[in-house]
Design a protein around this motif. Structure first.
Motif, PDB file in Angstrom:
ATOM      1  N   HIS A   1      23.360  56.186  79.734  1.00  0.00           N
ATOM      2  CA  HIS A   1      23.142  55.467  78.575  1.00  0.00           C
ATOM      3  C   HIS A   1      23.573  56.084  77.379  1.00  0.00           C
ATOM      4  N   ALA A   2      22.923  57.386  77.246  1.00  0.00           N
ATOM      5  CA  ALA A   2      23.371  58.177  76.122  1.00  0.00           C
ATOM      6  C   ALA A   2      24.845  58.971  76.222  1.00  0.00           C
ATOM      7  N   LEU A   3      25.051  59.080  77.426  1.00  0.00           N
ATOM      8  CA  LEU A   3      26.282  60.086  77.893  1.00  0.00           C
ATOM      9  C   LEU A   3      27.595  59.212  77.619  1.00  0.00           C
ATOM     10  N   ILE A   4      27.760  58.210  78.282  1.00  0.00           N
ATOM     11  CA  ILE A   4      29.106  57.635  78.904  1.00  0.00           C
ATOM     12  C   ILE A   4      29.561  57.062  77.378  1.00  0.00           C
ATOM     13  N   PRO A   5      29.266  56.581  76.402  1.00  0.00           N
ATOM     14  CA  PRO A   5      29.976  56.299  75.038  1.00  0.00           C
ATOM     15  C   PRO A   5      30.531  57.247  74.543  1.00  0.00           C
ATOM     16  N   ASP A   6      29.990  58.456  74.492  1.00  0.00           N
ATOM     17  CA  ASP A   6      30.661  59.664  73.821  1.00  0.00           C
ATOM     18  C   ASP A   6      31.441  60.277  74.778  1.00  0.00           C
ATOM     19  N   LEU A   7      31.500  60.288  76.164  1.00  0.00           N
ATOM     20  CA  LEU A   7      32.298  60.582  77.142  1.00  0.00           C
ATOM     21  C   LEU A   7      33.595  59.973  77.058  1.00  0.00           C
ATOM     22  N   ALA A   8      33.336  58.737  76.957  1.00  0.00           N
ATOM     23  CA  ALA A   8      34.818  57.719  76.921  1.00  0.00           C
ATOM     24  C   ALA A   8      35.448  57.925  75.687  1.00  0.00           C
ATOM     25  N   LYS A   9      34.846  58.404  74.757  1.00  0.00           N
ATOM     26  CA  LYS A   9      35.502  58.587  73.339  1.00  0.00           C
ATOM     27  C   LYS A   9      36.341  60.057  73.521  1.00  0.00           C
ATOM     28  N   LEU A  10      35.716  60.976  74.151  1.00  0.00           N
ATOM     29  CA  LEU A  10      36.393  61.991  74.232  1.00  0.00           C
ATOM     30  C   LEU A  10      37.600  62.010  75.243  1.00  0.00           C
ATOM     31  N   GLN A  11      37.563  61.151  76.243  1.00  0.00           N
ATOM     32  CA  GLN A  11      38.482  60.926  77.108  1.00  0.00           C
ATOM     33  C   GLN A  11      39.832  60.228  76.502  1.00  0.00           C
ATOM     34  N   ASP A  12      39.274  59.433  75.378  1.00  0.00           N
ATOM     35  CA  ASP A  12      40.577  58.640  74.812  1.00  0.00           C
ATOM     36  C   ASP A  12      41.253  59.828  73.719  1.00  0.00           C
ATOM     37  N   LYS A  13      40.360  60.272  73.155  1.00  0.00           N
ATOM     38  CA  LYS A  13      40.824  61.368  72.426  1.00  0.00           C
ATOM     39  C   LYS A  13      42.004  62.174  72.864  1.00  0.00           C
ATOM     40  N   LYS A  14      41.594  62.791  74.183  1.00  0.00           N
ATOM     41  CA  LYS A  14      42.340  63.849  74.941  1.00  0.00           C
ATOM     42  C   LYS A  14      43.734  62.811  75.376  1.00  0.00           C
ATOM     43  N   LYS A  15      43.543  61.659  75.901  1.00  0.00           N
ATOM     44  CA  LYS A  15      44.752  61.034  76.410  1.00  0.00           C
ATOM     45  C   LYS A  15      45.578  60.478  75.310  1.00  0.00           C
ATOM     46  N   ASN A  16      45.069  60.274  74.205  1.00  0.00           N
ATOM     47  CA  ASN A  16      45.948  59.729  73.072  1.00  0.00           C
ATOM     48  C   ASN A  16      46.399  60.549  71.868  1.00  0.00           C
ATOM     49  N   GLY A  17      45.656  62.141  72.163  1.00  0.00           N
ATOM     50  CA  GLY A  17      45.930  62.858  71.091  1.00  0.00           C
ATOM     51  C   GLY A  17      47.622  63.325  70.757  1.00  0.00           C
ATOM     52  N   MET A  18      47.686  63.706  69.511  1.00  0.00           N
ATOM     53  CA  MET A  18      49.256  63.967  69.004  1.00  0.00           C
ATOM     54  C   MET A  18      49.966  65.257  70.159  1.00  0.00           C
ATOM     55  N   HIS A  19      49.058  66.005  70.358  1.00  0.00           N
ATOM     56  CA  HIS A  19      49.303  67.124  71.044  1.00  0.00           C
ATOM     57  C   HIS A  19      49.143  67.375  72.599  1.00  0.00           C
ATOM     58  N   LYS A  20      48.883  66.019  73.108  1.00  0.00           N
ATOM     59  CA  LYS A  20      48.566  65.975  74.771  1.00  0.00           C
ATOM     60  C   LYS A  20      49.821  66.550  75.229  1.00  0.00           C
ATOM     61  N   LYS A  21      49.336  67.056  76.737  1.00  0.00           N
ATOM     62  CA  LYS A  21      50.220  67.790  77.560  1.00  0.00           C
ATOM     63  C   LYS A  21      50.337  67.109  78.731  1.00  0.00           C
ATOM     64  N   GLU A  22      51.420  66.680  79.296  1.00  0.00           N
ATOM     65  CA  GLU A  22      51.530  66.187  80.711  1.00  0.00           C
ATOM     66  C   GLU A  22      50.829  67.206  81.752  1.00  0.00           C
ATOM     67  N   GLY A  23      50.145  66.719  82.809  1.00  0.00           N
ATOM     68  CA  GLY A  23      49.686  67.223  83.682  1.00  0.00           C
ATOM     69  C   GLY A  23      48.442  67.973  83.477  1.00  0.00           C
ATOM     70  N   THR A  24      47.906  67.872  82.111  1.00  0.00           N
ATOM     71  CA  THR A  24      46.472  68.409  82.112  1.00  0.00           C
ATOM     72  C   THR A  24      45.344  67.557  82.532  1.00  0.00           C
ATOM     73  N   ILE A  25      44.277  67.945  82.966  1.00  0.00           N
ATOM     74  CA  ILE A  25      43.165  67.088  83.289  1.00  0.00           C
ATOM     75  C   ILE A  25      41.813  67.163  82.580  1.00  0.00           C
ATOM     76  N   ASN A  26      40.923  66.509  82.769  1.00  0.00           N
ATOM     77  CA  ASN A  26      39.606  66.593  82.255  1.00  0.00           C
ATOM     78  C   ASN A  26      38.573  66.803  83.753  1.00  0.00           C
ATOM     79  N   VAL A  27      37.663  67.739  83.684  1.00  0.00           N
ATOM     80  CA  VAL A  27      36.995  67.987  84.975  1.00  0.00           C
ATOM     81  C   VAL A  27      35.351  68.133  84.391  1.00  0.00           C
ATOM     82  N   PHE A  28      34.275  67.731  85.388  1.00  0.00           N
ATOM     83  CA  PHE A  28      33.145  68.139  85.023  1.00  0.00           C
ATOM     84  C   PHE A  28      32.873  69.458  85.755  1.00  0.00           C
ATOM     85  N   SER A  29      32.079  70.309  85.036  1.00  0.00           N
ATOM     86  CA  SER A  29      31.712  71.500  85.711  1.00  0.00           C
ATOM     87  C   SER A  29      30.248  71.307  86.526  1.00  0.00           C
TER      88      SER A  29
END
Length: 238
Positions: free
Chosen positions: A77-105
């Motif tokens: 409940h504490a993690l997911i809202p921030d995680l989703a925002k960061l996903q959106d930032k990466k996906k919709n960023g001005m400098h996004k690059k096709e083929g890059t991914i997000n991973v959990f370590s």
């Protein structure tokens, strides 16, 4: 390539500030190498009222793969809202690059290495959504599949399509259905997690099921992090 250091004695990942992120651990490596990456650190913090997430994304570059180093103690409940925002930032960023991914370590305790679980295609539904209701509302999309609604509850119990099942038998239950009872349709696993579970619970359960994914058994890209008090009344077991 930036270096990532894992100390298996403490299972901690360290940032440039020497603050620790306690990594989840498992006995399987989904990925072990990822090039051209940027780190995101999500720290466990407690205040007088609740557990909160402290995010350090200062070193992220939009054109790289992002590695999310998340403290295993963080509740969803504490993690997911921030995680989703960061996903959106990466996906919709001005400098996004096709083929890059997000991973959990996470730490592979069997092979003593750092491992990664991709989640680039995951969309999180939060609070008042549950896969059983979503499938019903979008029935035409799922008619060609055998659909399993898997619910990981806050008490450690698991249900499949509303039926309680021993967690230790979950994998064999799905495999047996696939091998002996399936009507030939592909199988989709729809994952639901009570929002009070920790990130450690989340990734452990997902990796447990990942071991049996194949061309025939796949995860749904939609994952549901639900608040039991906000779900619709259905008079049924979830």
């Amino acid at each position: 390539m930036k270096k990532i250091i894992v100390l298996f004695s403490a299972l901690s990942l360290f940032s440039c500030k020497q603050e620790d992120v306690q990594l989840a651990k498992a006995d399987v490596s989904v990925m072990t190498d990822i090039q051209d990456h940027s780190p995101v650190y999500m720290f466990f913090r407690e205040n007088e009222k609740d557990t909160v997430v402290e995010v350090n994304k200062n070193n992220t570059i939009g054109t790289t793969n992002w590695i999310f180093n998340i403290d295993k103690r963080l509740p969803l409940h504490a993690l997911i809202p921030d995680l989703a925002k960061l996903q959106d930032k990466k996906k919709n960023g001005m400098h996004k690059k096709e083929g890059t991914i997000n991973v959990f370590s996470y730490a592979d305790s069997l092979h003593q290495n750092l491992a990664f679980l991709p989640f680039d295609d995951v969309r999180f539904f939060y609070d008042k959504d549950f896969s059983k209701f979503y499938i019903k509302d979008h029935a035409e999309l799922y008619m060609s599949y055998d659909n399993f609604t898997i619910n990981f509850k806050k008490n450690g119990k698991v249900t499949v399509d509303g039926h309680a099942i021993d967690k230790n038998e979950l994998v064999s239950y799905i495999k047996d259905f696939s091998e002996f009872m399936s009507d030939g349709k592909p199988i989709i696993l729809h994952l639901n997690f009570d929002k009070h579970l920790t990130f450690n619970d989340y990734i452990q359960n997902k990796l447990m099921l990942w071991k049996i994914t194949s061309d025939k058994i796949q995860f749904s890209s939609y994952e549901f992090i639900y608040d039991e008090t906000k779900l619709p009344e259905c008079g049924c077991e979830l």
